[in-house]
Design a protein around this motif. Structure first.
Motif, PDB file in Angstrom:
ATOM      1  N   HIS A   1       6.372   2.156  -3.634  1.00  0.00           N
ATOM      2  CA  HIS A   1       5.147   2.510  -2.904  1.00  0.00           C
ATOM      3  C   HIS A   1       5.433   3.248  -1.593  1.00  0.00           C
ATOM      4  N   THR A   2       6.707   3.591  -1.382  1.00  0.00           N
ATOM      5  CA  THR A   2       7.062   4.300  -0.141  1.00  0.00           C
ATOM      6  C   THR A   2       7.668   5.665  -0.473  1.00  0.00           C
ATOM      7  N   GLN A   3       7.393   6.629   0.404  1.00  0.00           N
ATOM      8  CA  GLN A   3       7.981   7.957   0.241  1.00  0.00           C
ATOM      9  C   GLN A   3       8.141   8.577   1.621  1.00  0.00           C
ATOM     10  N   TYR A   4       8.941   9.639   1.691  1.00  0.00           N
ATOM     11  CA  TYR A   4       9.123  10.306   2.983  1.00  0.00           C
ATOM     12  C   TYR A   4       9.115  11.813   2.787  1.00  0.00           C
ATOM     13  N   ALA A   5       8.771  12.504   3.873  1.00  0.00           N
ATOM     14  CA  ALA A   5       8.723  13.964   3.859  1.00  0.00           C
ATOM     15  C   ALA A   5      10.058  14.486   4.358  1.00  0.00           C
ATOM     16  N   ASP A   6      10.559  15.559   3.740  1.00  0.00           N
ATOM     17  CA  ASP A   6      11.853  16.053   4.234  1.00  0.00           C
ATOM     18  C   ASP A   6      11.920  17.538   4.557  1.00  0.00           C
ATOM     19  N   HIS A   7      11.053  18.357   4.035  1.00  0.00           N
ATOM     20  CA  HIS A   7      11.107  19.772   4.414  1.00  0.00           C
ATOM     21  C   HIS A   7       9.715  20.274   4.776  1.00  0.00           C
ATOM     22  N   LEU A   8       9.631  21.015   5.896  1.00  0.00           N
ATOM     23  CA  LEU A   8       8.345  21.492   6.411  1.00  0.00           C
ATOM     24  C   LEU A   8       8.268  23.013   6.326  1.00  0.00           C
ATOM     25  N   ASP A   9       7.121  23.511   5.863  1.00  0.00           N
ATOM     26  CA  ASP A   9       6.840  24.945   5.966  1.00  0.00           C
ATOM     27  C   ASP A   9       6.345  25.193   7.395  1.00  0.00           C
ATOM     28  N   VAL A  10       7.265  25.572   8.266  1.00  0.00           N
ATOM     29  CA  VAL A  10       7.021  25.576   9.707  1.00  0.00           C
ATOM     30  C   VAL A  10       5.905  26.568  10.090  1.00  0.00           C
ATOM     31  N   ASP A  11       5.903  27.740   9.476  1.00  0.00           N
ATOM     32  CA  ASP A  11       4.888  28.738   9.828  1.00  0.00           C
ATOM     33  C   ASP A  11       3.485  28.243   9.497  1.00  0.00           C
ATOM     34  N   ARG A  12       3.339  27.671   8.313  1.00  0.00           N
ATOM     35  CA  ARG A  12       2.000  27.180   7.931  1.00  0.00           C
ATOM     36  C   ARG A  12       1.582  26.007   8.811  1.00  0.00           C
ATOM     37  N   PHE A  13       2.537  25.175   9.206  1.00  0.00           N
ATOM     38  CA  PHE A  13       2.223  24.062  10.108  1.00  0.00           C
ATOM     39  C   PHE A  13       1.639  24.586  11.422  1.00  0.00           C
ATOM     40  N   TRP A  14       2.328  25.554  12.040  1.00  0.00           N
ATOM     41  CA  TRP A  14       1.852  26.037  13.340  1.00  0.00           C
ATOM     42  C   TRP A  14       0.551  26.824  13.209  1.00  0.00           C
TER      43      TRP A  14
ATOM     44  N   TRP B   1       0.853  -1.198   0.000  1.00  0.00           N
ATOM     45  CA  TRP B   1       0.000   0.000   0.000  1.00  0.00           C
ATOM     46  C   TRP B   1       0.887   1.246   0.000  1.00  0.00           C
ATOM     47  N   PRO B   2       0.312   2.407  -0.340  1.00  0.00           N
ATOM     48  CA  PRO B   2       1.135   3.613  -0.322  1.00  0.00           C
ATOM     49  C   PRO B   2       1.465   4.011   1.111  1.00  0.00           C
ATOM     50  N   VAL B   3       2.748   4.104   1.412  1.00  0.00           N
ATOM     51  CA  VAL B   3       3.194   4.509   2.746  1.00  0.00           C
ATOM     52  C   VAL B   3       3.943   5.836   2.640  1.00  0.00           C
ATOM     53  N   THR B   4       3.473   6.826   3.400  1.00  0.00           N
ATOM     54  CA  THR B   4       4.217   8.074   3.536  1.00  0.00           C
ATOM     55  C   THR B   4       4.795   8.125   4.938  1.00  0.00           C
ATOM     56  N   MET B   5       6.105   8.164   5.017  1.00  0.00           N
ATOM     57  CA  MET B   5       6.794   8.224   6.306  1.00  0.00           C
ATOM     58  C   MET B   5       7.094   9.690   6.617  1.00  0.00           C
ATOM     59  N   ILE B   6       6.606  10.145   7.780  1.00  0.00           N
ATOM     60  CA  ILE B   6       6.951  11.489   8.264  1.00  0.00           C
ATOM     61  C   ILE B   6       8.032  11.267   9.323  1.00  0.00           C
ATOM     62  N   PRO B   7       9.282  11.377   8.937  1.00  0.00           N
ATOM     63  CA  PRO B   7      10.387  10.975   9.811  1.00  0.00           C
ATOM     64  C   PRO B   7      10.877  12.103  10.706  1.00  0.00           C
ATOM     65  N   LEU B   8      11.805  11.753  11.589  1.00  0.00           N
ATOM     66  CA  LEU B   8      12.400  12.757  12.478  1.00  0.00           C
ATOM     67  C   LEU B   8      13.026  13.911  11.696  1.00  0.00           C
ATOM     68  N   ASP B   9      13.575  13.600  10.515  1.00  0.00           N
ATOM     69  CA  ASP B   9      14.196  14.652   9.694  1.00  0.00           C
ATOM     70  C   ASP B   9      13.208  15.805   9.486  1.00  0.00           C
ATOM     71  N   LEU B  10      11.927  15.450   9.320  1.00  0.00           N
ATOM     72  CA  LEU B  10      10.877  16.456   9.120  1.00  0.00           C
ATOM     73  C   LEU B  10      10.372  17.003  10.454  1.00  0.00           C
ATOM     74  N   THR B  11      10.096  16.094  11.400  1.00  0.00           N
ATOM     75  CA  THR B  11       9.420  16.536  12.629  1.00  0.00           C
ATOM     76  C   THR B  11      10.346  17.367  13.518  1.00  0.00           C
ATOM     77  N   HIS B  12      11.654  17.200  13.354  1.00  0.00           N
ATOM     78  CA  HIS B  12      12.578  18.036  14.134  1.00  0.00           C
ATOM     79  C   HIS B  12      12.566  19.494  13.659  1.00  0.00           C
ATOM     80  N   GLN B  13      11.834  19.771  12.589  1.00  0.00           N
ATOM     81  CA  GLN B  13      11.628  21.162  12.164  1.00  0.00           C
ATOM     82  C   GLN B  13      10.387  21.764  12.839  1.00  0.00           C
ATOM     83  N   ALA B  14       9.505  20.897  13.375  1.00  0.00           N
ATOM     84  CA  ALA B  14       8.231  21.360  13.952  1.00  0.00           C
ATOM     85  C   ALA B  14       8.430  21.729  15.425  1.00  0.00           C
ATOM     86  N   LEU B  15       9.327  22.665  15.664  1.00  0.00           N
ATOM     87  CA  LEU B  15       9.697  23.030  17.036  1.00  0.00           C
ATOM     88  C   LEU B  15       8.698  24.013  17.625  1.00  0.00           C
TER      89      LEU B  15
END
Ligand code: PIR
Ligand code: CA
Length: 316
Positions: free
Chosen positions: A287-300, A183-197
């Motif tokens: 079928h796998t992908q990962y997120a690597d850069h976050l728009d931090v302002d829009r996230f918050w 199935w399609p798996v999107t991994m939101i890894p630490l590389d991305l989440t460590h930007q969501a400070l």
């Protein structure tokens, strides 16, 4: 059309924020919360899920308790990060809602099988035990699920070992099942989440909503800041789990890379590592992908708006 999701979680300070983002955003239809032993024991995280819904004043989202521990290994919890209760730092309200009485694995299977194919998204924010169990019990869910968007893993980062992230390392065999199902798996890894400070400024912005719920979130962040400073050497805490929901609300706030990803289950030093093969462009059938850069302002902004919406008694 709002996206129908099941949040499979182990609340957990950041899991709680993921719940609130899902509850307070009109593009998400939270069909249920399922719980998994992870940050704390199953009993504690299930209580926490019910208490967060109580705090939000929402009594229409079913909570189903899942597996107490991993498929093969002993459960390892994270009291150093989330405290003895799993949600230390706040006075939790007493839940008026009870769990469904249906096991999380069956809730997941039944929800997927009872809905149109391609309409249900699974959002795991804890160890992947329930999801792996559901795949083994009812393999048809693999082709019926729209996608799996999970918080876990790290492409170049670890937090529970030099190379492994907690959710994957706690149950690597389950993660192996989930990443190897087609199935399609999107991994939101630490590389991305460590930007969501959660900086003090972002926290003040939430607190300034001025509702009991915004104060609740701010207190959670106070504790998370303190424990992340003591245990992980961070100044501001990374708020991992809502990044999954944010991706579903607006995928354009992240950049995504396709790559084959598999799970190390045997290495002496590397067990639980998410091994992404970055040597060449991903094959067409990847079928796998990962997120690597976050728009931090829009996230918050999404997190802020969701908490504000719930404070206004949003009917969901
Ligand atoms: C966060 C977690 C576990 C350990 C640490 N150090 C920090 C939890 C979070 O709830 C998130 O889902 C994931 N596991 C991040 O590793
Ligand atoms: Ca979590």
């Amino acid at each position: 059309m709002a996206k129908k999701i099941i949040l499979d979680s182990d609340p957990g300070h950041d899991d709680a924020v993921a719940m609130l983002l899902a509850l307070g955003n009109e593009n998400i239809d939270l069909l249920g919360v399922t719980t998994i032993g992870g940050n704390q024991t199953l009993h504690k995280v299930t209580h926490n899920a019910l208490a967060v819904l109580e705090e939000a004043g929402i009594h229409t989202v079913p909570v189903s308790a899942g597996c107490e521990g991993p498929l093969v290994r002993e459960l390892e919890t994270a009291p150093g990060v989330h405290g003895d209760t799993g949600l230390d730092g706040v006075d939790l309200p007493t839940p008026t809602q009870a769990v469904t009485g249906k096991h999380a694995v069956d809730f997941i299977i039944d929800t997927i099988m009872d809905n149109e194919p391609g309409t249900i998204t699974l959002v795991p924010t804890g160890p992947l035990t329930n999801i792996a169990m559901a795949v083994r019990k009812e393999p048809q869910i693999v082709s019926r699920v729209k996608e799996v968007v999970l918080m876990g893993g790290g492409v170049h980062v670890g937090n529970w070992s030099a190379v492994a992230e907690f959710n994957i390392k706690v149950d690597p065999e389950a993660a192996h099942v989930v990443f190897n199902a087609p199935w399609p798996v999107t991994m939101i890894p630490l590389d991305l989440t460590h930007q969501a400070l959660c900086t003090p400024e972002r926290q003040r912005n939430i607190e300034s909503i001025g509702t009991p719920l915004s104060h609740f979130v701010s207190q959670l962040m106070d504790y998370f800041r303190k424990s992340y400073a003591e245990n992980q050497g961070f100044v501001d805490p990374p708020v991992h789990d809502p990044c999954t929901v944010a991706y579903l609300i607006d995928p354009s706030i992240m950049t995504i890379k396709k790559a084959p990803i598999d799970i190390e289950t045997k290495g002496d030093l590397t067990v639980g590592m998410t091994v992404a093969d970055l040597r060449a462009p991903a094959p067409a059938d990847c079928h796998t992908q990962y997120a690597d850069h976050l728009d931090v302002d829009r996230f918050w902004q999404l997190v802020h708006d969701a908490i504000e919406n719930i404070g206004e008694g949003l009917e969901k």
